[in-house]
Design a protein around this motif. Sequence first.
Motif: not given
Length: 125
Positions: A57-58, A60, A83, A86-88
């Motif tokens: 997540k970071t 992304s 993203a 990846n949970g953004v």
Amino acid sequence: MDQKKFDAGLKVRREVLGAAYVDKSIANADDFIKPMQELVTEYCWGEIWTREGLPKKTRSIINLAMLTALNRPNELKLHLRGALRNGVTKEEIKEIFLQTAIYCGVPAALDSFKTAQQVFAEEDE
């Protein structure tokens, strides 16, 4: 080519960008672009994205900001989808682009907002 890193990179690349997109990119790679596909898969994805120092997540979030700064809409589209995987959240993406407006310039951020609107609409279909 380091086959172990390539394979690890291919796994992560498929997870983030989607297997269909990645498999199509590799299958359609001719002799001209094949070395670039291998380089990206081995080093970007196999060497960096597999590291434990930052969560996906970071990574992304960082990519969205950098791609805005570089004004690379095609890569931004891919990494917006990644993203989201990846949970953004859309709210976080909005805040990323507002932040980039100050540090990278309003025109670059506006382009990223417009690109994100297109991607969100496609993802919502």
